[in-house]
Write a protein that holds these residues in place. Structure first.
Motif, PDB file in Angstrom:
ATOM      1  N   HIS A  56       0.834  -1.202   0.000  1.00 24.05           N
ATOM      2  CA  HIS A  56       0.000   0.000   0.000  1.00 24.05           C
ATOM      3  C   HIS A  56       0.872   1.257   0.000  1.00 24.05           C
ATOM      4  O   HIS A  56       0.615   2.199  -0.759  1.00 24.05           O
ATOM      5  N   PRO A  63      -6.494   4.431  -1.950  1.00 18.27           N
ATOM      6  CA  PRO A  63      -7.317   4.878  -0.831  1.00 18.27           C
ATOM      7  C   PRO A  63      -8.789   4.565  -1.075  1.00 18.27           C
ATOM      8  O   PRO A  63      -9.212   4.405  -2.219  1.00 18.27           O
ATOM      9  N   HIS A  85      -2.488   9.300   2.127  1.00 20.87           N
ATOM     10  CA  HIS A  85      -3.899   9.472   1.814  1.00 20.87           C
ATOM     11  C   HIS A  85      -4.623  10.099   3.000  1.00 20.87           C
ATOM     12  O   HIS A  85      -4.331   9.789   4.147  1.00 20.87           O
ATOM     13  N   CYS A  88      -6.150   7.939   6.101  1.00 24.42           N
ATOM     14  CA  CYS A  88      -5.666   6.563   5.969  1.00 24.42           C
ATOM     15  C   CYS A  88      -4.819   6.191   7.195  1.00 24.42           C
ATOM     16  O   CYS A  88      -3.805   6.827   7.478  1.00 24.42           O
ATOM     17  N   CYS A  91      -1.190   5.089   6.251  1.00 17.41           N
ATOM     18  CA  CYS A  91      -0.294   6.206   5.952  1.00 17.41           C
ATOM     19  C   CYS A  91       0.101   6.958   7.217  1.00 17.41           C
ATOM     20  O   CYS A  91       1.245   7.381   7.361  1.00 17.41           O
TER      21      CYS A  91
END
Length: 122
Positions: A56, A63, A85, A88, A91
């Motif tokens: 990812h 996302p 993102h 997220c 992230c």
């Protein structure tokens, strides 16, 4: 037709495959009453989570939310993955930006707790 295209990514399917194999090994360990097989299966599931996370972050996971139709293919990398993102968790765990800002909602007729004095001295 839905515009969301959830889970159709290399990261998603790879993680699903690894987690399925790990779950099968753990289930086999439960049926065989073998603690090493159960632990090994759970370790494979944990490895699947890490592999999915790395994919990812490298752009092979997308996302959630609406994306343009040209980005729906599994072989299309996400160009915004480097910045992170919005909203997220993956992230944020990696220290990438773009957090969703939460603003307090003002409700009419409700007084916030900070504006009420705690004692007559305040």
């Amino acid at each position: 037709m839905s515009l969301y295209d959830e889970g159709h990514t290399i990261a998603g399917w790879t993680g699903f495959g690894i987690a399925t194999a790990g779950s099968a090994v753990a289930g086999w360990g439960v049926c065989a009453a073998s603690l090493p097989l159960v632990v090994g299966g759970l370790a494979v599931v944990a490895a699947g989570v890490l592999v999915t996370w790395v994919l990812h972050l490298s752009g092979w996971g997308k996302p959630p939310g609406v994306r343009p139709r040209e980005q729906w293919g599994m072989r299309v990398r996400d160009a915004r993955a480097r910045e992170g993102h919005a909203g997220c968790v993956s992230c944020r765990l990696a220290g990438r930006g773009r957090r969703v800002e939460e603003r307090p909602v003002a409700v009419p007729g409700v007084v916030s707790a900070e504006s009420i004095p705690l004692s007559p001295i305040e």
